[in-house]
Design an enzyme around this catalytic site. Sequence first.
Site, PDB file in Angstrom:
ATOM      1  N   GLN A  70       1.421  -2.510   1.920  1.00 44.12           N
ATOM      2  CA  GLN A  70       1.338  -1.338   1.586  1.00 44.12           C
ATOM      3  C   GLN A  70       2.595  -0.826   0.947  1.00 44.12           C
ATOM      4  O   GLN A  70       2.685   0.033   0.010  1.00 44.12           O
ATOM      5  CB  GLN A  70       0.537  -0.499   2.738  1.00 44.12           C
ATOM      6  CG  GLN A  70       0.064   1.100   2.318  1.00 44.12           C
ATOM      7  CD  GLN A  70       0.328   1.966   3.167  1.00 44.12           C
ATOM      8  OE1 GLN A  70       1.454   2.209   3.466  1.00 44.12           O
ATOM      9  NE2 GLN A  70      -0.557   2.676   3.579  1.00 44.12           N
TER      10      GLN A  70
ATOM     11  N   ARG B  69       9.322   3.503   9.032  1.00 42.93           N
ATOM     12  CA  ARG B  69       9.101   3.250   7.592  1.00 42.93           C
ATOM     13  C   ARG B  69       9.786   4.313   6.491  1.00 42.93           C
ATOM     14  O   ARG B  69      10.068   4.020   5.450  1.00 42.93           O
ATOM     15  CB  ARG B  69       7.471   3.616   7.690  1.00 42.93           C
ATOM     16  CG  ARG B  69       6.743   3.313   6.275  1.00 42.93           C
ATOM     17  CD  ARG B  69       5.354   3.687   6.363  1.00 42.93           C
ATOM     18  NE  ARG B  69       4.338   3.374   5.267  1.00 42.93           N
ATOM     19  CZ  ARG B  69       4.153   4.307   4.127  1.00 42.93           C
ATOM     20  NH1 ARG B  69       4.395   5.505   4.673  1.00 42.93           N
ATOM     21  NH2 ARG B  69       3.242   3.965   3.259  1.00 42.93           N
TER      22      ARG B  69
ATOM     23  N   SER C 275      -1.622   6.502   1.566  1.00 44.32           N
ATOM     24  CA  SER C 275      -0.275   5.908   1.883  1.00 44.32           C
ATOM     25  C   SER C 275      -0.038   6.022   3.447  1.00 44.32           C
ATOM     26  O   SER C 275      -0.811   5.403   4.286  1.00 44.32           O
ATOM     27  CB  SER C 275       0.725   6.708   1.082  1.00 44.32           C
ATOM     28  OG  SER C 275       2.048   6.306   1.260  1.00 44.32           O
ATOM     29  N   LEU C 276       1.014   7.109   3.820  1.00 46.23           N
ATOM     30  CA  LEU C 276       1.150   6.994   5.319  1.00 46.23           C
ATOM     31  C   LEU C 276      -0.128   7.520   6.033  1.00 46.23           C
ATOM     32  O   LEU C 276      -0.143   7.354   7.217  1.00 46.23           O
ATOM     33  CB  LEU C 276       2.279   8.102   5.487  1.00 46.23           C
ATOM     34  CG  LEU C 276       1.899   9.727   5.403  1.00 46.23           C
ATOM     35  CD1 LEU C 276       1.660  10.335   6.802  1.00 46.23           C
ATOM     36  CD2 LEU C 276       3.291  10.379   4.985  1.00 46.23           C
TER      37      LEU C 276
ATOM     38  N   GLN D 270       2.193  11.956   1.690  1.00 46.37           N
ATOM     39  CA  GLN D 270       3.456  12.894   1.360  1.00 46.37           C
ATOM     40  C   GLN D 270       3.175  13.615   0.255  1.00 46.37           C
ATOM     41  O   GLN D 270       2.790  13.186  -0.649  1.00 46.37           O
ATOM     42  CB  GLN D 270       4.683  11.926   1.237  1.00 46.37           C
ATOM     43  CG  GLN D 270       6.016  12.437   1.811  1.00 46.37           C
ATOM     44  CD  GLN D 270       7.064  11.322   1.907  1.00 46.37           C
ATOM     45  OE1 GLN D 270       6.629  10.360   2.314  1.00 46.37           O
ATOM     46  NE2 GLN D 270       8.144  11.696   1.616  1.00 46.37           N
TER      47      GLN D 270
ATOM     48  N   HIS E 281       5.930   2.343  -3.102  1.00 45.61           N
ATOM     49  CA  HIS E 281       4.908   1.640  -3.459  1.00 45.61           C
ATOM     50  C   HIS E 281       5.320   0.913  -4.716  1.00 45.61           C
ATOM     51  O   HIS E 281       4.501   0.855  -5.690  1.00 45.61           O
ATOM     52  CB  HIS E 281       3.703   2.298  -3.623  1.00 45.61           C
ATOM     53  CG  HIS E 281       3.259   3.204  -2.389  1.00 45.61           C
ATOM     54  ND1 HIS E 281       2.695   2.393  -1.219  1.00 45.61           N
ATOM     55  CD2 HIS E 281       3.310   4.341  -2.059  1.00 45.61           C
ATOM     56  CE1 HIS E 281       2.254   3.180  -0.079  1.00 45.61           C
ATOM     57  NE2 HIS E 281       2.536   4.417  -0.632  1.00 45.61           N
TER      58      HIS E 281
END
Length: 314
Positions: A254, A121, A96-97, A11, A205
């Site tokens: 995560q 998510r 991340s994603l 992102q 996170h």
Amino acid sequence: MAVYAFVFPGQGSQSVGMGQELAEAFPAARSVFEEVDDALGEKLSKIIFEGPIESLTSTENAQPALMAVSMAVLRVLEQDGGLDLAGKVTLLAGHSLGEYSALAAGRAFGVAEAARLLRLRGQAMQKAVPAGEGGMAALIGVTLAQAEDICTKASAKGDVEIANDNGGGQIVISGKIAGIDEAIAIAKELKIKRALKLPVSAPFHSSLMKPAEDVMAEALAKANITAPIVPVIANVTAERETDTDTIRQNLVRQVTGRVRWRESVAAMVGMGVDTFVEIGAGKVLSGLVRRIDSEVSGLSVGTPADIESFLKTL
């Protein structure tokens, strides 16, 4: 001969119009966007290509959108460029994603499954903390030890912790707004190069994301995950994984865990990688890679012209 890792953005790399040129030029790319639209039951591609930016930046849209662009690039490389992923690429990783994009690239699950998981998510992360209660900030020109010390001190005002160890002196912290504000104030007192709040709507996170972690644990338990055809480096461990149960657990962890990007890049270099190819939107990761290790190459492939020039190097 170059030793390749393909890496997938997270992102912040989104922009209106990303992937549109690809979709117009290649049926293989168009089919990815159609697959994502069908999986979500709406025209996410319209938001990707036309905006508005506020809609695209919304977490529930940005996450599947960035994956869609990455997979469109990859599918063109494979179908039109003849790329043999397992034959040419040693490792996969995503920020991340982007870890979902990496797993979809490695055939651990399909594009439609990745889109549905990332939509969920994004929604779960958005709902985990009431608006205005949490946030994130970037610390630039800081060591990991300094950032940990800042977080420890700032947590007296509100929980704050390291979310992303991005490397190159860039660390992102996440937590309650009061803690973030205090961390920025401490960083300025310490004459850290830069400390600034990020334009995000939730403390990603961090332990505040526990409700979202629970949602993803339930969803991932039901997801059909197979061993990837190329090993994937997990964000939370910075280790190579192909075991499906471990991959599932790592994706759950995560949500609240630290993105160990600096360690992930170092691990891949240690495994022989010398060329990192960022697949999808933007150039964030290829820039970070070069700052982490000046000896390696960092390329970005996101447009038809990028694809053409990259294929010539193979």
